[in-house]
Every structure is written in structure tokens, then in C-alpha cells.
Design a protein around this motif. Structure first.
Motif, PDB file in Angstrom:
ATOM      1  N   ASP A  11       0.857  -1.172   0.000  1.00 58.60           N
ATOM      2  CA  ASP A  11       0.000   0.000   0.000  1.00 58.60           C
ATOM      3  C   ASP A  11       0.900   1.231   0.000  1.00 58.60           C
ATOM      4  OD1 ASP A  11      -2.142   1.719   0.150  1.00 58.60           O
ATOM      5  OD2 ASP A  11      -2.366   1.500   2.322  1.00 58.60           O
ATOM      6  N   TYR A  12       0.752   2.061  -1.026  1.00 63.75           N
ATOM      7  CA  TYR A  12       1.658   3.205  -1.164  1.00 63.75           C
ATOM      8  C   TYR A  12       1.502   4.205  -0.028  1.00 63.75           C
ATOM      9  CZ  TYR A  12      -1.873   6.487  -2.933  1.00 63.75           C
ATOM     10  OH  TYR A  12      -2.952   7.318  -3.060  1.00 63.75           O
ATOM     11  N   LYS A  13       0.317   4.326   0.536  1.00 68.01           N
ATOM     12  CA  LYS A  13       0.114   5.259   1.657  1.00 68.01           C
ATOM     13  C   LYS A  13       0.894   4.810   2.892  1.00 68.01           C
ATOM     14  CE  LYS A  13      -4.393   6.772   0.068  1.00 68.01           C
ATOM     15  NZ  LYS A  13      -5.830   6.809   0.358  1.00 68.01           N
ATOM     16  N   LYS A  14       0.891   3.501   3.143  1.00 68.29           N
ATOM     17  CA  LYS A  14       1.663   2.975   4.271  1.00 68.29           C
ATOM     18  C   LYS A  14       3.162   3.148   4.041  1.00 68.29           C
ATOM     19  CE  LYS A  14      -1.574  -0.491   5.943  1.00 68.29           C
ATOM     20  NZ  LYS A  14      -1.782  -1.938   6.158  1.00 68.29           N
ATOM     21  N   ILE A  16       4.657   5.483   2.260  1.00 65.97           N
ATOM     22  CA  ILE A  16       4.993   6.897   2.447  1.00 65.97           C
ATOM     23  C   ILE A  16       5.076   7.234   3.922  1.00 65.97           C
ATOM     24  CG2 ILE A  16       4.123   9.249   2.110  1.00 65.97           C
ATOM     25  CD1 ILE A  16       3.044   8.302  -0.614  1.00 65.97           C
ATOM     26  N   GLN A  17       4.120   6.725   4.698  1.00 65.08           N
ATOM     27  CA  GLN A  17       4.110   6.989   6.142  1.00 65.08           C
ATOM     28  C   GLN A  17       5.308   6.337   6.834  1.00 65.08           C
ATOM     29  OE1 GLN A  17       0.661   5.456   8.140  1.00 65.08           O
ATOM     30  NE2 GLN A  17       0.889   6.843   9.856  1.00 65.08           N
ATOM     31  N   ARG A  28       7.276  12.958  -2.177  1.00 65.92           N
ATOM     32  CA  ARG A  28       6.375  13.865  -2.885  1.00 65.92           C
ATOM     33  C   ARG A  28       6.124  13.356  -4.295  1.00 65.92           C
ATOM     34  NH1 ARG A  28       9.454  18.189  -0.004  1.00 65.92           N
ATOM     35  NH2 ARG A  28       8.022  18.801   1.639  1.00 65.92           N
ATOM     36  N   ALA A  49       0.296   2.814  -6.399  1.00 65.53           N
ATOM     37  CA  ALA A  49       0.499   4.264  -6.355  1.00 65.53           C
ATOM     38  C   ALA A  49      -0.077   4.890  -7.625  1.00 65.53           C
ATOM     39  CB  ALA A  49       1.983   4.589  -6.243  1.00 65.53           C
ATOM     40  N   TYR A  53       3.028   9.492  -8.794  1.00 70.85           N
ATOM     41  CA  TYR A  53       4.251   8.950  -8.200  1.00 70.85           C
ATOM     42  C   TYR A  53       5.028   8.060  -9.171  1.00 70.85           C
ATOM     43  CZ  TYR A  53       2.424  10.587  -3.758  1.00 70.85           C
ATOM     44  OH  TYR A  53       1.959  11.373  -2.749  1.00 70.85           O
ATOM     45  N   VAL A  68       7.588   5.363  -5.061  1.00 69.52           N
ATOM     46  CA  VAL A  68       7.340   4.921  -3.693  1.00 69.52           C
ATOM     47  C   VAL A  68       8.007   3.580  -3.401  1.00 69.52           C
ATOM     48  CG1 VAL A  68       5.553   4.379  -2.012  1.00 69.52           C
ATOM     49  CG2 VAL A  68       5.153   6.168  -3.688  1.00 69.52           C
TER      50      VAL A  68
END
Length: 116
Positions: A11-14, A16-17, A28, A49, A53, A68
């Protein structure tokens, strides 16, 4: 025997976090130059993503790279393999190059040669 590795979807959000928590750096979106856009329907098959990205890795020749997760792919990569076979000596990914009937006969020849 080849080394079997299972690949997971990310998961790209995870990612990044996790990068922010680890290094304090924010991943970014890619800043594109004029005329260097990629299609909006492109997304990373591994990390999902969005196209913001994604790099055009080969300058318009069809290969893309996710910023990512650093996954290389092209338009034909519609899915992510769940299992990959790797060479135990060099670590490269093994791919099927011949049809199954030829592989069966080749394996049989190898087994016969070992028994002699």
C-alpha cells in the motif's frame, strides 16, 4: 533447486508513512517537465500508487518506475506475480522460456543422465 520467494502487494500510503517515520522525509509526487507527461491510467501494479508517483523510466519507450516502492513495470504488467523463482547461485529471477512438453523431456534427460 530454485529459491521460491513470495511477493506481496503493498500500500503506497503505508510506504509513504513508514518512510516519514523512519527518515523524516516525505515522498512527494514527481515533478514533470513540459511535454513529459505519462498517461493518467498508469498506476503501480505492486504498490497501487497513482500516476503522480510514477516516473517515465526510459524516456517514452514504455518502462515506468514507481517512486514509492521502486518497482519497474510497463503497460503489459497488469498484475503482480505471487511467486517468483530465483537462481540459488546468482539470485536472478527465473522465467519460463520453453513450453512444458520440452521442459518435461529436458528434466527426464537430466534424471536419466544422473542415474547412469
Amino acid at each position: 533447486m530454485p529459491v521460491i520467494k513470495t511477493l506481496e502487494t503493498l500500500d503506497y500510503k503505508k510506504l509513504i508513512q513508514e518512510r516519514f517515520l523512519k527518515d523524516g522525509k516525505v515522498i512527494r509526487p514527481v515533478k514533470r517537465r513540459k511535454g513529459k507527461d505519462i498517461p493518467h491510467d498508469i498506476s503501480c501494479p505492486r504498490g497501487n500508487a497513482p500516476h503522480e508517483y510514477i516516473y517515465d523510466n526510459t524516456g517514452g519507450k514504455g518502462q515506468f518506475k514507481c517512486k514509492v516502492c521502486a518497482f519497474l513495470f510497463n503497460r503489459k504488467t497488469k498484475y503482480l506475480k505471487t511467486i517468483a523463482f530465483h537462481c540459488p547461485f546468482c539470485g536472478r529471477t527465473l522465467e519460463l522460456k520453453k513450453s512444458a512438453s520440452i521442459l518435461i523431456s529436458t528434466n527426464a534427460l537430466i534424471l536419466n543422465a544422473r542415474s547412469i
